[in-house]
Enzyme design. Structure first.
Site, PDB file in Angstrom:
ATOM      1  N   ASP A 120       0.797  -1.193  -0.068  1.00  7.59           N
ATOM      2  CA  ASP A 120      -0.002   0.158  -0.118  1.00  7.59           C
ATOM      3  C   ASP A 120       0.815   1.204   0.051  1.00  7.59           C
ATOM      4  OD1 ASP A 120      -2.153  -1.646   0.045  1.00  7.59           O
ATOM      5  OD2 ASP A 120      -2.361  -1.473   2.256  1.00  7.59           O
TER       6      ASP A 120
HETATM    7  N1  URA Z   1      -1.416  -6.093   3.603  1.00  7.78           N
HETATM    8  C1  URA Z   1      -1.767  -4.725   3.667  1.00  7.78           C
HETATM    9  O1  URA Z   1      -2.958  -4.518   4.154  1.00  7.78           O
HETATM   10  N2  URA Z   1      -1.072  -3.751   3.169  1.00  7.78           N
HETATM   11  C2  URA Z   1      -0.052  -4.106   2.387  1.00  7.78           C
HETATM   12  O2  URA Z   1       0.521  -3.029   2.040  1.00  7.78           O
HETATM   13  C3  URA Z   1       0.591  -5.364   2.171  1.00  7.78           C
HETATM   14  C4  URA Z   1      -0.362  -6.234   2.954  1.00  7.78           C
END
Ligand code: URA
Length: 240
Positions: free
Chosen positions: A101
């Site tokens: 993310d």
């Molecule tokens: N899970 C998440 O919620 N975000 C990420 O960036 C990676 C795994």
């Protein structure tokens, strides 16, 4: 084996559509023979030419980036925000292996090798992805067990392979939890914690398979060694 039009497009000389036209119109040869039908598959040992010019075989490149916060896991962004490939100094069209993310930090691999990426992201290969999550609230044993038993998100069950409580801060009412998963669904870790009642305020991927950031600072990267790439290939379809 890859489709001929895909290989031509990946070489950067034409779009996928243009590559199909080139094939149809007899501009493309495979191992010296004109190919006009669609769907022919080729591999690295085949010599492909377009109007007599042999396609250069693209060398494979592999990088490990310590992804900073506030960067998009993509190769371009329509709003001109910073993307992970901005950090890597190469002219090759590399892409990220899986997604982190915008606000997640840590281990991110980038490559132009689709097979390498598939090995690492296929849940069948059970590659560990280890995250350190900062939670709002003090997590309890019951919720940790729920995560290990599996939680249902949009009708699918997600199980953590391991969950370890690393630290709690009673004054600030936060917990640091290390969680290991094998899949890589969108926002999976955040959603798993939300399902058991905790908001993730910070998330870092500490490990992807055997890869860690080591001494890399945020935004720094390094090339993988041949040995590291071979180890990934040796994990293909491993039965556990
Ligand atoms: N899970 C998440 O919620 N975000 C990420 O960036 C990676 C795994």
């Amino acid at each position: 084996m890859e489709r001929l039009q895909k290989v031509i497009a990946a070489s950067g000389i034409a779009s996928r559509r243009k590559a199909e036209e080139l094939i149809k119109n007899g501009h493309v040869k495979v191992n010296g023979e004109v190919v006009t039908e669609m769907g022919v598959k080729v591999d690295n040992s085949d010599s492909i030419s377009v109007d007599g010019k042999i396609l250069e075989k693209e060398l494979k490149e592999y990088y490990l980036l310590n992804k900073p916060r506030g960067v998009i896991t993509s190769t371009s962004d329509d709003k001109n925000r910073k993307v992970v490939t901005d950090y890597i100094n190469t002219n090759t069209r590399i892409f990220p292996v899986g997604r982190l993310d915008y606000d997640t930090t840590g281990v991110l691999l980038l490559t132009n090798d689709g097979e390498f990426a598939n090995i690492l992201t296929s849940p069948r290969n059970k590659i560990d992805k280890v995250y350190l999550a900062k939670l709002e609230g003090i997590i309890k044993g019951e919720q940790i067990n729920q995560l290990k038993d599996g939680v249902i998100i949009d009708g699918d069950k997600y199980k953590a392979t391991r969950v370890k409580l690393k630290k709690i801060n009673k004054e600030k009412n936060t917990s640091m939890v290390e969680i290991t998963i094998h899949e890589g669904k969108n926002h999976q870790v955040k959603r798993m914690f939300e399902t058991v009642g905790y908001h993730v305020s910070k998330l870092t991927r500490e490990k992807f398979g055997d890869f860690t950031c080591g001494n890399l600072k945020s935004g720094e990267y390094r090339k993988l060694t041949i040995k590291e790439v071979q180890v990934v290939y040796s994990q293909k379809n491993k039965e556990v």
